[in-house]
Design a protein around this motif. Structure first.
Motif, PDB file in Angstrom:
ATOM      1  N   ASP A 120      -7.227   4.430  -4.171  1.00  0.00           N
ATOM      2  CA  ASP A 120      -6.969   3.052  -4.568  1.00  0.00           C
ATOM      3  C   ASP A 120      -5.607   2.524  -4.146  1.00  0.00           C
ATOM      4  N   SER A 121      -4.592   3.390  -3.975  1.00  0.00           N
ATOM      5  CA  SER A 121      -3.226   2.913  -3.758  1.00  0.00           C
ATOM      6  C   SER A 121      -2.998   2.329  -2.369  1.00  0.00           C
ATOM      7  N   SER A 122      -3.991   2.524  -1.458  1.00  0.00           N
ATOM      8  CA  SER A 122      -3.817   1.952  -0.129  1.00  0.00           C
ATOM      9  C   SER A 122      -4.987   1.033   0.244  1.00  0.00           C
ATOM     10  N   ALA A 160       0.853  -1.190   0.000  1.00  0.00           N
ATOM     11  CA  ALA A 160       0.000   0.000   0.000  1.00  0.00           C
ATOM     12  C   ALA A 160       0.886   1.237   0.000  1.00  0.00           C
ATOM     13  N   VAL A 161       0.434   2.283  -0.694  1.00  0.00           N
ATOM     14  CA  VAL A 161       1.220   3.513  -0.816  1.00  0.00           C
ATOM     15  C   VAL A 161       0.349   4.704  -0.428  1.00  0.00           C
ATOM     16  N   ILE A 162       0.895   5.587   0.393  1.00  0.00           N
ATOM     17  CA  ILE A 162       0.227   6.854   0.713  1.00  0.00           C
ATOM     18  C   ILE A 162       1.263   7.966   0.710  1.00  0.00           C
ATOM     19  N   SER A 186      -3.548   7.509  -2.649  1.00  0.00           N
ATOM     20  CA  SER A 186      -3.987   7.966  -1.334  1.00  0.00           C
ATOM     21  C   SER A 186      -2.997   9.017  -0.830  1.00  0.00           C
ATOM     22  N   SER A 187      -3.492   9.947  -0.024  1.00  0.00           N
ATOM     23  CA  SER A 187      -2.621  11.036   0.408  1.00  0.00           C
ATOM     24  C   SER A 187      -3.105  11.607   1.728  1.00  0.00           C
ATOM     25  N   VAL A 188      -2.239  12.399   2.340  1.00  0.00           N
ATOM     26  CA  VAL A 188      -2.621  13.162   3.534  1.00  0.00           C
ATOM     27  C   VAL A 188      -2.824  14.602   3.095  1.00  0.00           C
ATOM     28  N   THR A 189      -4.031  15.083   3.259  1.00  0.00           N
ATOM     29  CA  THR A 189      -4.295  16.480   2.930  1.00  0.00           C
ATOM     30  C   THR A 189      -3.932  17.335   4.143  1.00  0.00           C
ATOM     31  N   ILE A 190      -3.277  18.449   3.892  1.00  0.00           N
ATOM     32  CA  ILE A 190      -2.759  19.301   4.960  1.00  0.00           C
ATOM     33  C   ILE A 190      -3.330  20.703   4.778  1.00  0.00           C
ATOM     34  N   GLU A 191      -3.944  21.216   5.834  1.00  0.00           N
ATOM     35  CA  GLU A 191      -4.555  22.535   5.767  1.00  0.00           C
ATOM     36  C   GLU A 191      -4.005  23.419   6.881  1.00  0.00           C
TER      37      GLU A 191
END
Length: 342
Positions: A340-342, A281-283, A299-304
């Motif tokens: 989908d990547s994770s 799995a990739v994030i 997949s990602s971590v959104t940062i605000e």
């Protein structure tokens, strides 16, 4: 002694007296209006008349003379030449500069590469800024903070993963980014997680806290979990080398520091036959649009940025009311975006 250059013959420089005559007010009123002095009550029609007169004459206040009277400038110093190439960081600086200009501050970006922290502080102090927003790459010391304060800086503010004693701080705690990514992977049943650590020196300021946050999340997990740091340069050769060794590492997931490193490594893994996400799995992080166009979608971590008050307004308040205890303002809010990547 050097002298100011002579004005071309026939060209006169407009003065505050010219503005006062045209607007039908005193020179003091011109000064109050153009310096945005809020301590004196002046009607809005008068303010508008003064500004229109100044604009019509092409008059601008003399910054050096104003600085001598006030003991400081309206300059906010951003030593941004040392800022890491992180999208959120760059967006923050751009927004901060724009908002400060709207509050009538002059924003100056100043490079001090190669200078020791105390040398950098002395170089910044020579410009007599009213405030300094120092990136975490420059380790301000109590001496440096004192130099800046004695030179007229009303607010000395650090910007980075950790606050500095004696200074105000905008804290971008990158540990939460790594922790958020690993908690997401753990929730998907992954237990042997690699964490990409960029070899690029200018990213260490963010990469090391993200790794620390990933380790902490694994330690806090109810189920046993392994975190394996993975040094990686941002080039295809480095990614191919890591991908070639991937199956010997025994990892079932990877947090890639950010989306760009995710794209680099995921392509290399796929080229060597490692299936994403079946085997790994990739994030990433930053939630770039390009990552959504990959297959599988990243997949990602959104940062605000999340503060109760805009940072520029915080700086303005600290300048207007100096001398208080150091303030800490935590800017980041992170959330995993599952694709989908994770």
């Amino acid at each position: 002694m050097s002298q100011l250059p002579q004005q071309p013959a026939g060209i006169s420089v407009p003065t505050s007296a010219d503005v006062a005559r045209l607007a039908g007010v005193s020179r003091a009123t011109v000064s109050y209006v153009l310096n945005n002095n809020a301590t004196v009550r002046i009607s809005e029609p008068t303010r508008r008349r003064v500004r229109e007169a100044a604009a019509g004459l092409g008059y601008v206040p003399h910054a050096a003379a104003r600085s001598l009277r006030a003991g400081h400038t309206r300059t906010v110093l951003l030593p941004a030449a040392q800022a890491p190439a992180v999208p959120l960081y760059q967006r923050f600086l751009t927004r901060l500069e724009s908002d400060l200009r709207r509050l009538d501050y002059t924003v100056v970006q100043y490079g001090s590469i190669g200078l020791e922290p105390d040398e950098a502080a002395r170089a910044w102090a020579e410009l007599r800024p009213v405030a300094v927003v120092s990136p975490g790459a420059t380790a301000l010391t109590p001496y440096g903070i004192g130099v800046l304060t004695r030179s007229g800086a009303k607010a000395v503010i650090t910007l980075g993963p950790q606050p500095v004693d004696g200074a105000h701080a905008f804290v971008m705690d990158q540990r939460e980014v790594g922790g958020c990514a690993v908690r997401h992977l753990l929730s998907r049943g992954r237990r042997r997680i690699g964490v990409v650590v960029p070899r690029e020196p200018d990213l260490a300021l963010f990469a090391e806290p993200r790794l620390a946050g990933a380790v902490r999340a694994a330690e806090d997990s109810a189920a046993p979990a392994l975190i394996q740091p993975l040094p990686l340069r941002y080039d295809e050769e480095s990614a191919e080398d890591l991908a070639a060794r991937w199956r010997t590492l025994g990892l079932d997931a990877v947090f890639t520091y950010d989306d760009e490193y995710a794209m680099l490594l995921m392509r290399a893994l796929q080229d060597t036959g490692v299936e994403v996400p079946a085997e790994t799995a990739v994030i990433g992080a930053d939630d770039l649009m390009l990552g959504r166009l990959l297959r599988p979608r990243l997949s990602s971590v959104t940062i605000e940025l999340a503060t109760a008050q805009p940072p520029a307004e915080i700086i303005d308040r600290l300048v207007r009311s100096p001398g208080g205890a150091p303030e800490r303002h935590y800017l980041l809010r992170a959330a995993a975006v599952a694709r989908d990547s994770s």
